[in-house]
Design a protein around this motif. Sequence first.
Motif, PDB file in Angstrom:
ATOM      1  N   UNK A   1       0.331  -9.248   7.430  1.00 32.33           N
ATOM      2  CA  UNK A   1       0.679  -8.719   6.196  1.00 32.33           C
ATOM      3  C   UNK A   1       0.001  -8.410   5.260  1.00 32.33           C
ATOM      4  N   UNK A   2      -0.431  -9.093   4.545  1.00 27.98           N
ATOM      5  CA  UNK A   2      -1.086  -9.485   3.254  1.00 27.98           C
ATOM      6  C   UNK A   2      -2.388  -8.923   3.896  1.00 27.98           C
ATOM      7  N   UNK A   3      -3.445  -9.013   4.764  1.00 33.76           N
ATOM      8  CA  UNK A   3      -4.108  -8.358   5.401  1.00 33.76           C
ATOM      9  C   UNK A   3      -4.220  -7.072   5.840  1.00 33.76           C
ATOM     10  N   UNK A   4      -3.427  -6.283   5.867  1.00 30.25           N
ATOM     11  CA  UNK A   4      -3.495  -4.776   6.159  1.00 30.25           C
ATOM     12  C   UNK A   4      -4.024  -3.993   5.325  1.00 30.25           C
ATOM     13  N   UNK A   5      -4.267  -2.996   5.544  1.00 28.84           N
ATOM     14  CA  UNK A   5      -5.155  -2.074   4.374  1.00 28.84           C
ATOM     15  C   UNK A   5      -3.832  -0.680   4.558  1.00 28.84           C
ATOM     16  N   UNK A   6      -3.064  -0.841   4.960  1.00 23.22           N
ATOM     17  CA  UNK A   6      -2.124  -0.503   4.695  1.00 23.22           C
ATOM     18  C   UNK A   6      -0.752  -0.645   3.496  1.00 23.22           C
ATOM     19  N   UNK A   7      -0.866  -1.617   3.614  1.00 26.92           N
ATOM     20  CA  UNK A   7      -0.367  -3.015   2.974  1.00 26.92           C
ATOM     21  C   UNK A   7      -1.023  -2.842   1.269  1.00 26.92           C
ATOM     22  N   UNK A   8      -1.921  -3.527   1.575  1.00 26.74           N
ATOM     23  CA  UNK A   8      -2.904  -3.610   0.596  1.00 26.74           C
ATOM     24  C   UNK A   8      -3.071  -2.097  -0.626  1.00 26.74           C
ATOM     25  N   UNK A   9      -3.611  -0.827   0.223  1.00 28.73           N
ATOM     26  CA  UNK A   9      -3.232  -0.059  -0.138  1.00 28.73           C
ATOM     27  C   UNK A   9      -2.261   0.509  -1.222  1.00 28.73           C
TER      28      UNK A   9
ATOM     29  N   UNK B   1      -0.979   3.792  -3.916  1.00 28.01           N
ATOM     30  CA  UNK B   1      -1.013   4.956  -2.975  1.00 28.01           C
ATOM     31  C   UNK B   1      -0.041   4.580  -2.293  1.00 28.01           C
ATOM     32  N   UNK B   2       0.470   6.416  -2.091  1.00 28.81           N
ATOM     33  CA  UNK B   2       2.243   6.431  -1.327  1.00 28.81           C
ATOM     34  C   UNK B   2       1.168   8.019  -0.687  1.00 28.81           C
ATOM     35  N   UNK B   3       2.277   8.638   0.552  1.00 29.81           N
ATOM     36  CA  UNK B   3       1.905   9.256   1.129  1.00 29.81           C
ATOM     37  C   UNK B   3       1.089   9.350   2.656  1.00 29.81           C
ATOM     38  N   UNK B   4       0.735  10.113   3.174  1.00 27.78           N
ATOM     39  CA  UNK B   4       0.221  10.494   4.706  1.00 27.78           C
ATOM     40  C   UNK B   4      -1.486   9.636   4.297  1.00 27.78           C
TER      41      UNK B   4
ATOM     42  N   UNK C   1      -0.547   6.016   8.612  1.00 29.30           N
ATOM     43  CA  UNK C   1       1.008   5.046   8.135  1.00 29.30           C
ATOM     44  C   UNK C   1       0.859   6.268   6.953  1.00 29.30           C
ATOM     45  N   UNK C   2       2.844   6.198   6.480  1.00 29.10           N
ATOM     46  CA  UNK C   2       3.457   6.834   5.774  1.00 29.10           C
ATOM     47  C   UNK C   2       3.731   6.065   5.012  1.00 29.10           C
ATOM     48  N   UNK C   3       3.454   5.770   3.363  1.00 27.63           N
ATOM     49  CA  UNK C   3       3.608   4.696   2.485  1.00 27.63           C
ATOM     50  C   UNK C   3       5.249   4.968   1.274  1.00 27.63           C
ATOM     51  N   UNK C   4       5.893   5.374   1.347  1.00 26.11           N
ATOM     52  CA  UNK C   4       6.561   5.580  -0.314  1.00 26.11           C
ATOM     53  C   UNK C   4       6.400   4.214  -0.396  1.00 26.11           C
ATOM     54  N   UNK C   5       6.626   4.750  -2.306  1.00 27.48           N
ATOM     55  CA  UNK C   5       6.865   3.058  -2.995  1.00 27.48           C
ATOM     56  C   UNK C   5       8.483   3.476  -3.826  1.00 27.48           C
ATOM     57  N   UNK C   6       9.797   2.444  -3.743  1.00 30.09           N
ATOM     58  CA  UNK C   6      10.400   2.320  -4.598  1.00 30.09           C
ATOM     59  C   UNK C   6       9.613   2.296  -6.504  1.00 30.09           C
TER      60      UNK C   6
END
Length: 279
Positions: free
Chosen positions: A79-87, A93-96, A127-132
């Motif tokens: 997962x450390x190389x997942x571009x969505x995780x890295x973003x 980054x947050x959003x779609x 991918x939707x990303x949300x940060x806490x």
Amino acid sequence: MSVTPDLFHWHQCVSNLLDCESDSQRVYELLRGAEQLVHGNSSMAILYPSGSAPEIAHHRLLANEQPSAQVDRYVEGAYLFDPFYRAAVDEEKQGLFFLREVAPDAFSHTEYFRKYYREANLGDEACYLVRGRDGTIASLSIGRARDLGNGRFSNQEMAVLRSLTPLVENILRKWMASYEAAETGKESFGTRLDSALENFGSSRLTNRECEVLHLTMRGHSIKSMAERLDASVDTIKTHRKNIYAKLDVTSQSELFYLFISALRHHSSGDPDPLTSLEK
């Protein structure tokens, strides 16, 4: 006016969301409903608690995807190389986001792309990303098989997914708020893996070679690395040649598996996971 089958399924999804008794169940219904709305066929809902291992709460894989690779190996460190995780981590980054928006310019040449996209027959991903507030990240991704149309989401489907953003973010935030991340034995896992990637190769490489190594593994081209590191293309080529020689590898694929193998033997006492392979 008749209701299309896709819209009918979405209305059923909304009805199910109202009846859900838990946040996890609500995430599952949302994942299934959004997938049907845009004809997705490989989806995941993942929590990345700060300092803990990722939690893949729900997933639906394509027939040729293997849980041992797509799920187990992902959680163990890929997962450390997942571009969505890295973003989400590197750029907050947050959003779609769609894969084409977050992937480095040479991402298609990485081992991560080969295993998680090409071999899995995955043509596109949203991918939707949300940060806490505490650093936790929640993601909900919808994949599209390469053999469905041209494998990419159409402009209309992308617009549909964007229209769902407020609802998705609301549900993901409630999911994060209800999550208890203090599972025995997992408290420092995520932090340890982030540190392992940061220090990977440091016992054998110079600081600049380590920077080139990390950018290479994440999918940046030589030109992109040269721009980011304010160096010439020839200098980057020399660094990469030295890296391969010092680590005794000949390709990005071998680099990827060297890192994964080192992680399996890594102890918190060694900053560079490579040192664990030498014992």
